[in-house]
Design a protein around this motif. Sequence first.
Motif, PDB file in Angstrom:
ATOM      1  N   TYR A 299       0.847  -1.189   0.000  1.00 33.88           N
ATOM      2  CA  TYR A 299       0.000   0.000   0.000  1.00 33.88           C
ATOM      3  C   TYR A 299       0.884   1.240   0.000  1.00 33.88           C
ATOM      4  O   TYR A 299       2.068   1.201   0.357  1.00 33.88           O
ATOM      5  N   GLU A 300       0.294   2.354  -0.390  1.00 33.11           N
ATOM      6  CA  GLU A 300       1.013   3.623  -0.453  1.00 33.11           C
ATOM      7  C   GLU A 300       0.087   4.733   0.035  1.00 33.11           C
ATOM      8  O   GLU A 300      -1.102   4.759  -0.284  1.00 33.11           O
ATOM      9  N   VAL A 301       0.662   5.666   0.791  1.00 26.42           N
ATOM     10  CA  VAL A 301      -0.077   6.823   1.285  1.00 26.42           C
ATOM     11  C   VAL A 301       0.720   8.078   0.922  1.00 26.42           C
ATOM     12  O   VAL A 301       1.918   8.162   1.220  1.00 26.42           O
ATOM     13  N   ARG A 302       0.058   9.033   0.283  1.00 32.04           N
ATOM     14  CA  ARG A 302       0.693  10.309  -0.046  1.00 32.04           C
ATOM     15  C   ARG A 302      -0.240  11.446   0.368  1.00 32.04           C
ATOM     16  O   ARG A 302      -1.449  11.357   0.190  1.00 32.04           O
ATOM     17  N   TRP A 303       0.355  12.491   0.902  1.00 31.62           N
ATOM     18  CA  TRP A 303      -0.420  13.670   1.289  1.00 31.62           C
ATOM     19  C   TRP A 303       0.451  14.898   1.105  1.00 31.62           C
ATOM     20  O   TRP A 303       1.566  14.975   1.625  1.00 31.62           O
ATOM     21  N   ASN A 322       4.969  10.682   2.237  1.00 36.39           N
ATOM     22  CA  ASN A 322       5.158   9.597   1.270  1.00 36.39           C
ATOM     23  C   ASN A 322       5.511   8.337   2.042  1.00 36.39           C
ATOM     24  O   ASN A 322       6.624   8.229   2.585  1.00 36.39           O
ATOM     25  N   TYR A 323       4.581   7.411   2.108  1.00 32.13           N
ATOM     26  CA  TYR A 323       4.840   6.153   2.812  1.00 32.13           C
ATOM     27  C   TYR A 323       4.441   4.991   1.907  1.00 32.13           C
ATOM     28  O   TYR A 323       3.333   4.959   1.383  1.00 32.13           O
ATOM     29  N   VAL A 324       5.377   4.071   1.716  1.00 29.20           N
ATOM     30  CA  VAL A 324       5.146   2.907   0.860  1.00 29.20           C
ATOM     31  C   VAL A 324       5.421   1.660   1.675  1.00 29.20           C
ATOM     32  O   VAL A 324       6.497   1.523   2.271  1.00 29.20           O
ATOM     33  N   LYS A 325       4.479   0.758   1.715  1.00 29.86           N
ATOM     34  CA  LYS A 325       4.669  -0.543   2.373  1.00 29.86           C
ATOM     35  C   LYS A 325       4.883  -1.578   1.271  1.00 29.86           C
ATOM     36  O   LYS A 325       3.989  -1.835   0.475  1.00 29.86           O
ATOM     37  N   ASN A 326       6.106  -2.077   1.199  1.00 33.59           N
ATOM     38  CA  ASN A 326       6.495  -3.101   0.215  1.00 33.59           C
ATOM     39  C   ASN A 326       6.885  -2.417  -1.101  1.00 33.59           C
ATOM     40  O   ASN A 326       6.068  -1.804  -1.777  1.00 33.59           O
ATOM     41  N   GLN A 327       8.167  -2.517  -1.439  1.00 32.39           N
ATOM     42  CA  GLN A 327       8.686  -1.888  -2.645  1.00 32.39           C
ATOM     43  C   GLN A 327       8.041  -2.434  -3.909  1.00 32.39           C
ATOM     44  O   GLN A 327       8.068  -1.784  -4.956  1.00 32.39           O
ATOM     45  N   SER A 328       7.412  -3.609  -3.841  1.00 29.48           N
ATOM     46  CA  SER A 328       6.754  -4.148  -5.031  1.00 29.48           C
ATOM     47  C   SER A 328       5.666  -3.206  -5.526  1.00 29.48           C
ATOM     48  O   SER A 328       5.367  -3.161  -6.717  1.00 29.48           O
ATOM     49  N   TYR A 329       5.078  -2.426  -4.620  1.00 26.65           N
ATOM     50  CA  TYR A 329       4.060  -1.460  -5.045  1.00 26.65           C
ATOM     51  C   TYR A 329       4.668  -0.481  -6.034  1.00 26.65           C
ATOM     52  O   TYR A 329       4.101  -0.166  -7.071  1.00 26.65           O
ATOM     53  N   ASN A 330       5.862   0.026  -5.688  1.00 25.69           N
ATOM     54  CA  ASN A 330       6.503   1.010  -6.552  1.00 25.69           C
ATOM     55  C   ASN A 330       6.917   0.383  -7.878  1.00 25.69           C
ATOM     56  O   ASN A 330       6.824   1.002  -8.929  1.00 25.69           O
ATOM     57  N   ARG A 331       7.387  -0.833  -7.841  1.00 24.58           N
ATOM     58  CA  ARG A 331       7.847  -1.478  -9.075  1.00 24.58           C
ATOM     59  C   ARG A 331       6.685  -1.859  -9.980  1.00 24.58           C
ATOM     60  O   ARG A 331       6.761  -1.733 -11.195  1.00 24.58           O
ATOM     61  N   ASN A 343      14.227   4.575  -4.369  1.00 23.58           N
ATOM     62  CA  ASN A 343      14.282   3.567  -3.306  1.00 23.58           C
ATOM     63  C   ASN A 343      14.283   4.181  -1.913  1.00 23.58           C
ATOM     64  O   ASN A 343      14.456   3.474  -0.937  1.00 23.58           O
ATOM     65  N   SER A 344      14.133   5.483  -1.816  1.00 25.42           N
ATOM     66  CA  SER A 344      14.034   6.110  -0.502  1.00 25.42           C
ATOM     67  C   SER A 344      12.872   7.090  -0.510  1.00 25.42           C
ATOM     68  O   SER A 344      12.610   7.755  -1.512  1.00 25.42           O
ATOM     69  N   PHE A 345      12.191   7.162   0.625  1.00 23.27           N
ATOM     70  CA  PHE A 345      11.004   8.002   0.744  1.00 23.27           C
ATOM     71  C   PHE A 345      11.100   8.795   2.046  1.00 23.27           C
ATOM     72  O   PHE A 345      11.496   8.256   3.083  1.00 23.27           O
ATOM     73  N   GLN A 346      10.763  10.065   1.966  1.00 25.88           N
ATOM     74  CA  GLN A 346      10.777  10.925   3.142  1.00 25.88           C
ATOM     75  C   GLN A 346       9.438  11.640   3.266  1.00 25.88           C
ATOM     76  O   GLN A 346       8.777  11.925   2.266  1.00 25.88           O
ATOM     77  N   SER A 347       9.065  11.901   4.495  1.00 28.06           N
ATOM     78  CA  SER A 347       7.834  12.640   4.785  1.00 28.06           C
ATOM     79  C   SER A 347       8.117  13.678   5.852  1.00 28.06           C
ATOM     80  O   SER A 347       9.000  13.493   6.704  1.00 28.06           O
ATOM     81  N   LEU A 362       6.451  22.324  15.466  1.00 27.02           N
ATOM     82  CA  LEU A 362       6.073  20.931  15.705  1.00 27.02           C
ATOM     83  C   LEU A 362       6.239  20.166  14.404  1.00 27.02           C
ATOM     84  O   LEU A 362       5.725  20.590  13.361  1.00 27.02           O
ATOM     85  N   ASN A 363       6.931  19.036  14.455  1.00 28.99           N
ATOM     86  CA  ASN A 363       7.215  18.255  13.250  1.00 28.99           C
ATOM     87  C   ASN A 363       6.861  16.797  13.453  1.00 28.99           C
ATOM     88  O   ASN A 363       6.962  16.264  14.557  1.00 28.99           O
ATOM     89  N   ALA A 364       6.456  16.182  12.344  1.00 24.68           N
ATOM     90  CA  ALA A 364       6.348  14.724  12.275  1.00 24.68           C
ATOM     91  C   ALA A 364       7.091  14.315  11.015  1.00 24.68           C
ATOM     92  O   ALA A 364       6.793  14.792   9.922  1.00 24.68           O
ATOM     93  N   THR A 365       8.093  13.463  11.138  1.00 20.69           N
ATOM     94  CA  THR A 365       8.923  13.075  10.000  1.00 20.69           C
ATOM     95  C   THR A 365       8.936  11.561   9.844  1.00 20.69           C
ATOM     96  O   THR A 365       8.660  10.804  10.784  1.00 20.69           O
ATOM     97  N   HIS A 366       9.275  11.159   8.640  1.00 20.26           N
ATOM     98  CA  HIS A 366       9.349   9.735   8.316  1.00 20.26           C
ATOM     99  C   HIS A 366      10.402   9.537   7.237  1.00 20.26           C
ATOM    100  O   HIS A 366      10.475  10.322   6.283  1.00 20.26           O
ATOM    101  N   SER A 367      11.234   8.557   7.398  1.00 20.46           N
ATOM    102  CA  SER A 367      12.209   8.199   6.367  1.00 20.46           C
ATOM    103  C   SER A 367      12.185   6.687   6.196  1.00 20.46           C
ATOM    104  O   SER A 367      12.034   5.939   7.163  1.00 20.46           O
ATOM    105  N   GLN A 368      12.348   6.276   4.945  1.00 22.05           N
ATOM    106  CA  GLN A 368      12.190   4.856   4.622  1.00 22.05           C
ATOM    107  C   GLN A 368      13.104   4.497   3.470  1.00 22.05           C
ATOM    108  O   GLN A 368      13.236   5.255   2.501  1.00 22.05           O
ATOM    109  N   ASN A 369      13.764   3.369   3.577  1.00 23.14           N
ATOM    110  CA  ASN A 369      14.603   2.857   2.506  1.00 23.14           C
ATOM    111  C   ASN A 369      14.062   1.500   2.077  1.00 23.14           C
ATOM    112  O   ASN A 369      13.984   0.576   2.882  1.00 23.14           O
TER     113      ASN A 369
END
Length: 852
Positions: A299-303, A322-331, A343-347, A362-369
């Motif tokens: 799944y993927e979530v973008r806002w 930008n949050y992606v669960k399972n790189q197969s979604y992107n491929r 291959n990297s996503f930041q929010s 106030l911040n909420a951050t996310h990084s994903q490889n």
Amino acid sequence: MSISSIKGQITQKDTLINVSADTLKPAEEGEDLLESPVIYTAKDSAVFLSAIRQVLLYGKAHVEFGEMNLEAEFIEIDYSKNIVTAYGKKDSLGKPIGNPIFKDGQQEMKADKIIYNLKSKRGKIFNALTKQGELLVIGNEIKKDSTNIIYMKDMKCIPCKDEDARTIFRATRAKIIPDDKIVTGPMYLEIGGVPTPLGLPFGYFPNSKRQHNGILIPTFGNSATQGFNLRNGGFYWGINDKTDMTIRGDIYGNGSWALNSTNNYNVLYKANGYTYIGYSQFNIGDKDIPKDYSKQKAYEVRWTHNQDNKSDPTIRFSANVNYVKNQSYNRINAVNSGQFLQNSFQSNVNFTKSFKLSSLSLNATHSQNSISKLVEITFPSLTFNINRFYPFRREGAVKQTVFDKIGINYLVEARNTLTGKDSSIFQGSPLDSLRYGVKHSLPISTNFNVLKYITVTPAINLSSVMYTKSFSREYSTVATTQTYTIKSKLTGLDSTIGYRTYNLPLVTNYTNRNFVAGYDANFSTALNTKVFFDYMFTKGKIKQIRHLLIPTLSYLYRPDFGKEQFGIWKTVQVDTLGNKQNYSIFQNSIFGGPAQGEQNTMSINLSNNIEAKLKQRTDTGVTYSKRTLMQNISAGASYNFAADSFNMSLINVTARTKLFKYFDVVGSSNFDPYAYDKTTQRRVKEFNYTYSDNIARFTNANFAVNTSFGSNMIEAARKTRQAPNMTNGAEKDAKDDLDETEKLPWNLNIYYNLALNNPNDHRLQPTQSLNFSGDLMPTKYWKIGITSGYDFTNKQLSYTSFNIYRDLKCWEARIDWVPFGLRKSYNLTINLKASMLSDFKIPKRSPPIDNF
């Protein structure tokens, strides 16, 4: 009045030049008044025929009546019948000029002849062309009623903005309701003047800027692994004028499916943005072969949210999630090369409130490889900053002293972070995995000059960290029994079993839930100045070379907060021999803690810039131009007097320049002043010059070259330092958001990187790659793009994509081909460009999902 009588009036000498009349004569008793005055002008002349109550306007005539505007080469106004008639004319080459242009509100028409009744607001138009949304509509005869509804005879509908396009939908009759819809009778498609068998018993085209709910037609396809499929079908929901929603889905013959939703919103003078949520489940392999069968769920979530500055200048809220669960979604769901290679996503979600002397964030951050599968989520992250202030500054002082320049900042940070694998980060008890803490920082600094040209900047930095968790280790032993056998002296066989008991060392880690705090402080000062070296030349093209040297000498002292008296660093026994190991109670904490060991460090850095002044002979004489030979080259190292060994740090050298205006070159390297023992394969305390003739030993280096070439080299040069974008312009079709280089007749972007490592001081280990993307426009309607590269280490081509785009005016055609790799596929599509008719397409594709 006939045309001949009109021409007869032209030869008379009783005309008025540039006459403008703005009202009708007073109405006779019993006559009906018009709703608005008739205002008319003519550039050439205006003829008044009072006997028959007519006005003839010649040369760029213009008539206004309420919201109606009419322009033409000739206009006749008949007051007795309240009728306006407009014509054009032909020039000496027979080309029509000055044809009537009719405007009523936002509606505009071009025609050969227009007749309009001022009283009833009805009209008749011949050979008219009108723009309806993205469509051009042409009618042989048109009638317009008082409600602005248009009735057409022999309609031609061109599904684009080109009047000479050869793709036409023809219908015998049509009805246009402005800002609503176009309805026709039986219609058929004509291409290049040749009727096709494609037809419909009636036609319906939406013709409104307002939102309309409707079904989104899917595309059909067939996959070797997924079977027959329907893609991108769904529903559009126009919720209101501030937001809408698009729901799309895919379904495949083998049971795979995907669903996504996009919501756009725009609140005037407040904010705008969009949200996207997508989920997919793909069945890979054959169900009858369990080892080769798997389900890929992703799944993927973008806002994205942007606040309008007009809403409140002191408050800023923005989001980019930008949050992606399972790189197969992107491929599987990637729409271009850039998205596939990512291959990297930041929010980041940020709220900032500014006050007069401070600010709160106030911040909420996310990084994903997607390669390492690591995810780090920080929420919330609070930062409160008091702007720099000068407590000892004297108001009105003409000359400032050292005390006047003493400035103080205060910064407090509170952070809460969760780290883990993307598949298990929320499993178990996430609260136990949270890392949270508070950090206070209080920097105090001032500056003054020594010997006029040397700037001294002393500073004291105070900081502290606070946590509700601490880390401890405890040594213990575990009794272990081991069995062994004893051979019989008589038989020589194993006959007796013996037992041996001994203690195994065990170090247990504990997480203690208690409030702990740590403090840190250091004193630093820096001295820097600028030194200019000028080299003059009397011969040749070079007049002068200027070398700018900026030396910086820094000193840092920091006490050893690792001593036992501070209670931050502790020791624990790790084996039965009594060996001990140091550890910090703040180990793995979010801000860390004071480091162990005293620092008494002197650092030096030399920054250099080299420029040249060149002679140029022109027709007017000799001129001079400045060229940068080296934008920056710097070298730095430090020496810690408090260390018991390895006092000197690595020597770092960095350089950056631009070659031939278009090659952006960046390099860096590290040299170790200490020797390396190849026998023990360890770094030793002796300096390298005692083992060899070199002062320092090369350890690693990195070299990169980025460049952009294009038919407009100025625009191409602007893109040199931008981050690599591997999506070429042809993949983006004819979109308006292409950057300036992608709109050029041709452009080429090249990214080369070389890394050298020397871990064992024996053999260099190079790693180098070359990536490029480019576009070529042979004509204004063709665009050819390529994205590729070469991996010199593995000796193979990297991801490669060929793309061809053809603008066919009303149509567009594209060929996308990935010849090898996981993304191996091809896609041939011809479709109408108009967004309302974009689903009218002819696709042929081999999807990349077949390769997974």
